[in-house]
Scaffold this motif. Structure first.
Motif, PDB file in Angstrom:
ATOM      1  N   TYR A 147      30.467  66.598  16.859  1.00 57.56           N
ATOM      2  CA  TYR A 147      30.073  66.270  18.343  1.00 57.56           C
ATOM      3  C   TYR A 147      28.578  66.325  18.330  1.00 57.56           C
ATOM      4  N   ASN A 148      27.793  66.251  17.441  1.00 56.46           N
ATOM      5  CA  ASN A 148      26.461  66.278  17.505  1.00 56.46           C
ATOM      6  C   ASN A 148      25.637  64.975  17.603  1.00 56.46           C
ATOM      7  N   HIS A 149      26.569  63.950  18.101  1.00 54.65           N
ATOM      8  CA  HIS A 149      25.928  62.709  18.411  1.00 54.65           C
ATOM      9  C   HIS A 149      25.155  62.144  17.156  1.00 54.65           C
ATOM     10  N   ASP A 150      25.878  62.107  16.318  1.00 55.06           N
ATOM     11  CA  ASP A 150      25.350  61.526  14.639  1.00 55.06           C
ATOM     12  C   ASP A 150      26.458  61.144  13.701  1.00 55.06           C
ATOM     13  N   TRP A 151      26.025  60.475  12.717  1.00 52.10           N
ATOM     14  CA  TRP A 151      26.987  60.254  11.572  1.00 52.10           C
ATOM     15  C   TRP A 151      27.463  61.222  11.046  1.00 52.10           C
ATOM     16  N   GLY A 193      35.907  59.880  26.923  1.00 52.09           N
ATOM     17  CA  GLY A 193      34.812  59.570  27.888  1.00 52.09           C
ATOM     18  C   GLY A 193      33.650  59.056  27.216  1.00 52.09           C
ATOM     19  N   ILE A 194      32.809  58.628  27.881  1.00 50.92           N
ATOM     20  CA  ILE A 194      31.605  57.663  27.427  1.00 50.92           C
ATOM     21  C   ILE A 194      30.514  58.530  27.908  1.00 50.92           C
ATOM     22  N   ASN A 195      30.424  59.668  28.497  1.00 50.40           N
ATOM     23  CA  ASN A 195      29.364  60.310  28.683  1.00 50.40           C
ATOM     24  C   ASN A 195      28.344  60.687  27.760  1.00 50.40           C
ATOM     25  N   VAL A 203      29.365  55.601  19.642  1.00 52.95           N
ATOM     26  CA  VAL A 203      29.776  54.188  19.597  1.00 52.95           C
ATOM     27  C   VAL A 203      29.045  53.209  20.121  1.00 52.95           C
ATOM     28  N   LEU A 204      28.836  53.395  21.677  1.00 58.58           N
ATOM     29  CA  LEU A 204      28.266  52.266  22.323  1.00 58.58           C
ATOM     30  C   LEU A 204      26.930  52.118  22.130  1.00 58.58           C
ATOM     31  N   ASN A 236      39.755  57.288  30.443  1.00 56.82           N
ATOM     32  CA  ASN A 236      38.720  57.331  29.603  1.00 56.82           C
ATOM     33  C   ASN A 236      38.552  56.098  28.634  1.00 56.82           C
ATOM     34  N   VAL A 237      39.793  55.445  28.142  1.00 60.75           N
ATOM     35  CA  VAL A 237      39.863  54.366  27.413  1.00 60.75           C
ATOM     36  C   VAL A 237      39.448  53.180  28.258  1.00 60.75           C
ATOM     37  N   ARG A 238      39.921  53.056  29.606  1.00 60.38           N
ATOM     38  CA  ARG A 238      39.632  52.123  30.569  1.00 60.38           C
ATOM     39  C   ARG A 238      38.003  52.154  30.554  1.00 60.38           C
ATOM     40  N   ALA A 239      37.286  53.128  30.873  1.00 57.36           N
ATOM     41  CA  ALA A 239      35.983  52.940  31.087  1.00 57.36           C
ATOM     42  C   ALA A 239      35.436  52.575  29.635  1.00 57.36           C
ATOM     43  N   PHE A 240      35.844  53.058  28.593  1.00 57.80           N
ATOM     44  CA  PHE A 240      35.297  52.824  27.312  1.00 57.80           C
ATOM     45  C   PHE A 240      35.339  51.230  27.073  1.00 57.80           C
ATOM     46  N   ALA A 241      36.520  50.464  27.483  1.00 56.02           N
ATOM     47  CA  ALA A 241      36.720  49.151  27.300  1.00 56.02           C
ATOM     48  C   ALA A 241      35.862  48.616  28.209  1.00 56.02           C
ATOM     49  N   LYS A 242      35.490  48.854  29.486  1.00 55.17           N
ATOM     50  CA  LYS A 242      34.609  48.104  30.343  1.00 55.17           C
ATOM     51  C   LYS A 242      33.171  48.008  29.852  1.00 55.17           C
ATOM     52  N   ALA A 243      32.876  49.371  29.162  1.00 61.65           N
ATOM     53  CA  ALA A 243      31.487  49.574  28.732  1.00 61.65           C
ATOM     54  C   ALA A 243      31.327  48.442  27.327  1.00 61.65           C
TER      55      ALA A 243
END
Ligand code: G3I
Length: 435
Positions: A147-151, A193-195, A203-204, A236-243
């Motif tokens: 979860y360090n925001h990287d590949w 979540g997409i925070n 991913v976004l 959370n999946v809903r929020a991801f779908a909307k984004a």
């Protein structure tokens, strides 16, 4: 006097999903490919589902076990089965750090060689099934577990040898090999979540970059291997779908299972299974309500064959129990489908895609039928049925056992409901209106 709109045939979740322009599916387990699975498996699979994925047989190590020597036999077997039964095929997976054969690892760190190995693999595999595999997981699980925001920078022959451009290239090559295939980035733990700082947030960012750079991504897969305690995940999946909708990209649920801790096996209560069903239903509600979601795929059909027990320390996460009996989770999915009329569910696919999925397999229908007159529910074909009625939020509002011919749905107010009738292996679910 009110009647059921179509009371004379059993319905399947496949047909209900199809009417809504959506795909519901599950894997073909490796045991199916090896002819080592109970006959019920295939019968249920082709009756209840309209999209299919191979558990292991389209992965790199299965399709190219030796350099440039391809083995398509098992994948072909699945594609033929899918075509015979009107199923959409998801291809899983092209570029993944796991299930890479040993010969690829011999080229560790050799960028040019690895680029040509990956390109040749994608050209060949996608080319072989061009027009037959509707959608590919082009890149699978490329983000770091820390979860360090990287590949994922270690343990991946592709990233370590090529760098992050292996992802962009993989999408470009897959698109060139089959311009009509949907192309997905697929990962786990994106249902949290997409925070900022989250895996889904990362991913976004990448999808934004890919779209801006003309990289041909059309979908993201949320694997969604979760546990019964993970109650926030559907939203959370809903929020991801909307984004993702804002980026004109679909979100598919690609590997759903909702497991119990393994230690609870044998101790689970009816309430536990209802809770599991409730969570499945919430995912199906989100799926049907978000117009950029197309596929709802569960990672297994029966608890008798599941990676959860074998590899995860979890258990009983699927729709059918070990004896192939549908669990409350199955009914919950059906209730959700019923609560979302086809006229209100948008399909993300053009008609050309939906028409291709012909329903060649005709489900065996039982002779259960029902009709309502006032508040009297009359049932034909039952010997001692269990009748349950749910409101449109899926809450149980009426229940009766041992119903032979008719039962009064006492205590129900006017409105729309879903009735479920079960009699041995026969079942019927139907929307009713009480006026
Ligand atoms: O093929 C060999 C066989 O020759 C050998 O006798 C046997 C002994 O254990 O192993 C067989 O290989 C196993 C393979 O499944 C086929 O059954 C591997 O050991 C085993 O690791 C492999 O597990 C698969 C796992 O991916 C590998 O990463 C699971 O079946 C499969 O359900 C799982 O699926 C993944 C998705 O692809 C990606 N997302 C997560 C998901 C669950 O882990």
């Amino acid at each position: 006097m009110d009647y059921f709109s179509s009371a004379f045939a059993d319905e399947t979740i496949r047909d209900l999903a199809k009417e809504r322009g959506r795909f519901i599916g599950t894997i073909l387990n490796s045991e199916w490919f090896n002819d080592a699975i109970e006959p019920e498996f295939e019968e249920i699979h082709k009756t209840q589902f309209n999209v299919v994925v191979a558990e292991n047989e389209m992965k790199f190590d299965a399709t190219e076990p030796s350099e440039n020597k391809f083995n398509y036999a098992k994948g072909d077997k699945m594609v033929e089965y899918a075509q015979a039964n009107g199923l959409r095929v998801r291809g899983h997976a092209l570029a993944w750090h796991s299930q890479v054969p040993g010969w690829v690892n011999n080229y560790s760190g050799q960028k040019e060689k690895l680029l040509s190995v990956l390109k040749n693999h994608i050209d060949s595999v996608v080319g072989h099934w061009k027009g037959k595999v509707a959608e590919w997981d082009v890149v699978n699980e490329a983000i770091n577990d820390d979860y360090n925001h990287d590949w994922r920078s270690t343990g991946s022959v592709w990233y370590e040898g090529i760098g992050p451009e292996f992802l962009d290239s993989a999408f470009v090559w897959a698109h060139a090999a089959d311009p009509n295939a949907e192309l997905c980035y697929n990962d786990y733990a994106v249902e949290w979540g997409i925070n900022e700082g989250s895996k889904a947030g990362f991913v976004l960012e990448q999808v934004k970059r890919w779209k801006a750079n003309g990289i041909p991504i059309t979908c993201v897969g949320t694997q969604t291997h979760i546990e019964i305690a993970h109650e926030t995940t559907p939203q959370n999946v809903r929020a991801f779908a909307k984004a993702l909708a804002e980026l004109d990209v679909k979100l598919n649920i690609t590997e759903l299972d909702i497991g119990f801790p393994k230690g609870s096996a044998g101790k689970l209560t009816a309430a536990d299974y209802e809770k599991q069903g409730h969570l499945y239903r919430q995912f199906m509600d989100v799926f049907l309500e978000e117009p950029n979601m197309g596929e709802f795929v569960i990672w297994g059909l029966t608890d008798a064959h599941s990676w959860l027990d074998e590899q995860q320390g979890k258990t009983e996460g699927l729709l059918y129990d070990k004896q192939y009996k549908p669990k409350p989770a199955f009914d919950s999915i059906m209730v959700s489908l019923k609560a979302h009329p086809a006229s209100e569910v948008k399909s993300p696919y053009p008609d050309s895609v939906l028409i291709q999925q012909a329903t060649k397999f005709v489900a065996v229908t039982s002779k259960l039928s029902a009709q309502i007159t006032g508040r009297i529910l009359s049932i034909a074909g039952a010997t001692a049925a269990k009748v349950d009625v749910f409101d449109m939020q899926g809450r149980p509002v009426f229940s009766a056992k041992n119903v032979k011919k008719a039962v009064e749905l006492s205590g129900l107010s006017e409105g729309l409901f879903v009735v479920r009738v079960r009699d041995g292996s026969k079942r019927l679910m139907q929307r009713i209106t009480i006026k």
